[in-house]
Write an enzyme that holds these catalytic residues in place. Structure first.
Site, PDB file in Angstrom:
ATOM      1  N   ASP A  79       0.473  -0.966  -0.046  1.00 44.21           N
ATOM      2  CA  ASP A  79       0.177   0.324  -0.160  1.00 44.21           C
ATOM      3  C   ASP A  79       1.200   1.386  -0.027  1.00 44.21           C
ATOM      4  OD1 ASP A  79      -2.567   1.739   0.239  1.00 44.21           O
ATOM      5  OD2 ASP A  79      -1.559   1.564   2.410  1.00 44.21           O
ATOM      6  N   ASP A  81      -0.210   5.162   0.892  1.00 46.01           N
ATOM      7  CA  ASP A  81      -0.601   6.202   2.046  1.00 46.01           C
ATOM      8  C   ASP A  81      -0.789   5.317   3.321  1.00 46.01           C
ATOM      9  OD1 ASP A  81      -1.828   8.225   0.262  1.00 46.01           O
ATOM     10  OD2 ASP A  81      -2.086   6.550  -0.716  1.00 46.01           O
TER      11      ASP A  81
END
Length: 284
Positions: A79, A81
């Site tokens: 991922d 963020d």
């Protein structure tokens, strides 16, 4: 079956702390090797005789247990963020639009799993309508940095011949730049629509969300010619749940409770270089 107790901390792991964990494992009935230092902030201890242990992690140190079999992975999927970078890009963009409080509240609900991700992204992007395109470049330049260890992890995995992929529920404007900066071999995310000068308040379909992240993982396995057991996946929120569950080693990085409860390993006191230690790889 041999397992490894892996101790990691961004503040360092003292020899005395590693010795204490080894003694605790022995007292619980395990046969242990001497601690092996992988880095100033990482130590591994091989042990047999226990499937899992209830040994508490030392203060300020993450203690995770991983099997020796198939420990070094062929794919890393991450991922972006609040995982590879310390912020949520959409929240920072919202600050430029003067709606950060509203957007951040929706983001938090989505990360906790309270609000459906697709519903949340439409609501948040709608609040960015008419934001000038120039704000995206300013946001990246002023607000986006890398979390400690990001570049080293990707460089080390690439050098080891692994496939590295950044898969985000955020936006391609940011993933393209973060992927280039860190060395990820590919990136996927959502696309903000624009009319040439301003954001339209819409995002291109289909949405890359929770299920799409799992599908991306499976597609990478097909590309490499392997299966999910060969994948290490890392994320921080509910949107990463399906990806974390599917991976051979799913890692929760400074994560929300919903993800931490499902992950194979949790990192609360460590930087991203702990992803290397979990695989038995030395690092700085």
């Amino acid at each position: 079956m041999t397992r490894f107790a892996v101790l990691t901390s961004s503040g360092g792991v003292a020899d005395a702390v590693a010795d204490e964990v080894r003694e605790a494992l022995a007292e619980a009935g395990a046969t242990c090797d001497a601690p092996n230092r992988l880095a100033p902030g990482a130590v591994e201890i091989a042990f047999d005789g226990l499937e899992r242990t209830g040994i508490a992690a030392p203060h300020g140190v993450d203690l995770n247990q991983v099997p020796a079999e198939n420990r070094q992975k062929r794919i890393l999927i991450a991922d972006m963020d609040s995982t590879m970078i310390p912020v949520e890009c959409i929240d920072e963009l919202a600050d430029f639009a003067g709606v950060k409080a509203q957007v951040s509240e929706i983001t938090e609900q989505a990360m906790q799993g309270v609000l459906d991700f697709e519903e949340a992204i439409h609501a948040r992007v709608g609040l960015l309508k008419d934001l000038p395109i120039e704000a995206l470049e300013a946001c990246y330049a002023e607000r986006i940095s890398l979390n400690p260890g990001a570049e080293e992890v990707i460089s080390r995995m690439n050098d080891a011949g692994a496939r590295t992929a950044l898969v985000s529920g955020g936006f391609t404007f940011f993933t393209s730049r973060v992927a280039a900066r860190t060395g990820f071999q590919s990136h996927q995310a959502n696309t903000l629509l624009q009319d040439g000068d301003h954001l339209t308040g819409e995002v291109a379909l289909p949405i890359l969300g929770r299920q799409a992240k799992r599908e991306a993982l499976l597609a990478l396995c097909k590309e490499v010619g392997t299966d999910p057991a060969d994948v290490i996946a890392v994320g921080d929120g509910a949107n990463d749940l399906d990806m974390i569950r599917a991976a051979g080693l799913g890692v929760a990085y400074h994560a929300k409770p919903a993800l931490r409860a499902e992950a194979d390993a949790s990192l609360d006191h460590s930087d991203l270089r702990a992803l290397l230690a979990l695989q038995g790889l030395s690092h700085s």
